[in-house]
Each structure stands twice: as structure tokens, then as C-alpha cells.
Design a protein around this motif. Structure first.
Motif, short mmCIF file in Angstrom:
data_model
loop_
_atom_site.label_atom_id
_atom_site.label_comp_id
_atom_site.label_asym_id
_atom_site.label_seq_id
_atom_site.Cartn_x
_atom_site.Cartn_y
_atom_site.Cartn_z
N VAL A 7 10.95 47.67 -6.34
CA VAL A 7 9.95 48.17 -6.68
C VAL A 7 8.70 47.23 -6.75
N GLU A 8 9.05 45.87 -6.77
CA GLU A 8 8.19 44.79 -6.79
C GLU A 8 8.66 43.70 -6.06
N ALA A 9 7.60 43.02 -5.57
CA ALA A 9 7.88 41.67 -4.78
C ALA A 9 8.17 40.50 -5.75
N GLY A 10 9.07 39.76 -5.48
CA GLY A 10 9.19 38.26 -6.10
C GLY A 10 8.99 37.09 -5.13
N PRO A 11 8.93 36.13 -5.69
CA PRO A 11 8.35 34.92 -4.83
C PRO A 11 9.27 34.64 -3.61
N ASP A 12 10.53 35.03 -3.41
CA ASP A 12 11.46 35.10 -2.49
C ASP A 12 11.54 36.52 -1.78
N GLY A 13 10.76 37.14 -2.01
CA GLY A 13 10.88 38.58 -1.12
C GLY A 13 11.10 39.62 -2.13
N PRO A 14 11.66 40.85 -1.67
CA PRO A 14 11.83 42.02 -2.70
C PRO A 14 12.46 41.65 -4.12
N LEU A 15 11.98 42.11 -4.96
CA LEU A 15 12.74 41.57 -6.37
C LEU A 15 13.86 42.71 -6.67
N TYR A 16 14.86 41.93 -6.84
CA TYR A 16 16.16 42.61 -7.18
C TYR A 16 16.05 43.36 -8.37
#
Ligand code: GLU
Length: 285
Positions: free
Chosen positions: A109-118
């Protein structure tokens, strides 16, 4: 004594951006009377290409950079990664995950620094550990370590925010350890006291700081330098990448170009047409 390193992955030729990163690490060590080490991050056997390492060494020498001691290879250190993984597993901080990349993308549901946030799909679930990826339970780890901080000598003091990554994969199905685990262990094993790398890996240091706390490793100082960028076809600035046609150092070397001259241009921030230095420092939140 200060120790820095340049840690390229042999999955493509070095380009100007790598040259710049190597010069930063080399010059910081030399200016402070320290050592500059060279480590080949060839842990991802599927993506590593034989023959590139010879080019890497020749490229650095061509630029006029000398390194101290033997070149080290991550592929020779798999035992230390497995042992650290075992330790974290025994501490109850890792859990198996069988999600495919497509499933992670669909569930995020969110993006993290490396792509989609697990989003933690497999946390607390019964999952077949056979062939699984092992993820760090970041909330559980944070409860153990308490608040952590780290310092980038350009950006200043940082409060560690490993949660920005979500539960990262530390051990993988197809590779013996993830970049985060291997690089953190190697920097400690090599006595690296100043970790230099591009700002694209700034956020990774939040996770690395947490791993250092969990594994009782020394805490270095960081120096995240700006990246070389070029405009893509749509006029957006992107970091240099070989696949977008950035010239390989090896090609310039073979064409008889002046390596030390190029290194001095990079030092002076004089770049070839279309290339410039991107945003430098990521400020503290
Ligand atoms: N192997 C990484 C890369 O080629 C460098 C990682 C690091 O400097 O920590 O991007």
C-alpha cells in the motif's frame, strides 16, 4: 586509522558514476592518511559476469587509483553471512516468506526506498521455510535495540528509521544473503570506518545501523555523496546507468583516453556534456 572502500558489483561495466564513487572513497582515505580497500560484491552469482573484475582493476589503475591490501570477494565469505543469518534466526527476528515479487507489488500500500513496501503478509503466518526468503521483523528488532542513531559526515546526525524499508529480506532463495546483510558484515570485517557511497543508498544505512546493533558490530561514519546524473529521453534527470548508454570506463581506457586526466576532471566536478552532479545531501527528517 580511517578505512574506506569501493565495492562494485560485477554485473555490468564501470561507468563514470562508478569512477566518481571510487575517487571519493580513495581520496577521502588518502587525504586523511588512511587505507582504501577494494571489495567485489559478487554475491549474486546469477547476475555476476566473469571477466568484469579484471576490467574493474584495470579501470581503477587507469584512473590512477591504488588500493591497499588484497581485493576481497563476497563469494568467498558466504559462511559468515550464513552464520549471521543463523544468529538472527535464533534470536527469533527472521521469518520465512514465500511471496513472489508480483504478490508483494499487489499487496503493497506504500512505496519504500527500494520499491513497493512489503506489508508483512507472511509475518506471524505458518510458512514453509523450504526455499523461502527470510525477512527481518523490523518492529521486533526495534523493540530489542531501542532507538538508534548514525552520522553521515555531510548530512549530519540521523535517527535510524529502519521501518522505512519494512521487513527487508536478509537471506534469499537464490542468493546466500541480501546486499544489506553482506555489505554490513563485510564493512565490519574489513574495519571500514568511513562508509562512502552514493545518496541512492542513503536509506539503506538505516537498516545497516540496525543490523550493526543486532549483531554487535562496530558503527562506522557514513559519507553519502551526490550521484552523477544525466537527462533521459524525456528530459528527466536519472543516475548514470550503463543500460541507458553511459560510456564504460573500459571503453574509454581501450580507446587510449587519459585516465588520470579524467579522474582530475571528476574531482573538479567538470563532467562531459549532458552529465552533472545530482542533489547532494539528504537532510535529516
Ligand atoms: N555494490 C554496491 C553497488 O555496486 C555498492 C554498495 C555500497 O557501497 O555499499 O551499488
Amino acid at each position: 586509522m580511517i578505512r574506506t572502500r569501493f565495492a562494485p558489483s560485477p554485473n555490468g561495466p564501470l561507468h563514470l558514476g562508478h569512477g566518481y564513487a571510487a575517487i571519493v572513497a580513495h581520496d577521502l582515505a588518502r587525504a586523511r592518511g588512511g587505507a582504501f580497500l577494494l571489495r567485489i560484491e559478487d554475491i549474486d552469482a546469477a547476475r555476476s559476469r566473469a571477466g568484469l573484475v579484471e576490467d574493474f582493476l584495470a579501470d581503477l589503475a587507469w584512473l590512477g587509483l591504488s588500493w591497499d591490501g588484497e581485493v576481497t570477494f563476497q563469494s568467498a565469505r558466504l559462511g559468515s553471512y550464513a552464520a549471521a543469518g543463523e544468529r538472527l534466526r535464533a534470536m527469533g527476528l527472521l521469518y520465512p516468506c514465500q511471496c513472489t515479487r508480483a504478490e508483494v507489488i499487489a499487496a503493497a500500500v506504500e512505496a519504500g526506498p527500494d520499491g513497493p513496501l512489503y506489508p508483512g503478509t507472511c509475518r506471524g503466518r505458518v510458512v514453509d521455510p523450504e526455499g523461502a526468503a527470510w525477512r527481518l521483523d523490523v518492529a521486533k528488532a526495534a523493540a530489542l535495540t531501542g532507538p538508534l542513531s548514525w552520522t553521515d559526515e555531510l548530512a549530519g546526525a540521523q535517527r535510524a528509521m529502519p521501518e522505512r524499508f519494512g521487513d527487508v529480506v536478509l537471506l534469499r532463495k537464490e542468493a546466500p544473503a541480501s546486499y544489506h546483510l553482506a555489505a554490513t558484515l563485510d564493512d565490519a570485517a574489513d574495519g571500514i570506518s568511513l562508509v562512502t557511497r552514493g545518496t541512492d543508498l542513503f536509506a539503506a544505512s538505516h537498516i545497516h545501523r540496525m543490523l550493526q546493533a543486532l549483531l554487535g558490530l562496530p558503527v562506522p561514519l557514513w559519507h553519502h555523496h551526490a550521484l552523477l546524473v544525466e537527462a533521459d529521453a524525456r528530459g528527466h534527470w536519472r543516475k548514470l546507468a550503463k543500460r541507458r548508454g553511459s560510456a564504460a570506463l573500459a571503453d574509454m581506457r581501450r580507446a587510449g583516453e587519459d585516465g588520470p586526466g579524467l579522474a582530475d576532471m571528476l574531482r573538479a566536478h567538470r563532467f562531459p556534456a549532458g552529465i552533472s552532479l545530482g542533489k547532494g545531501v539528504e537532510s535529516p527528517p
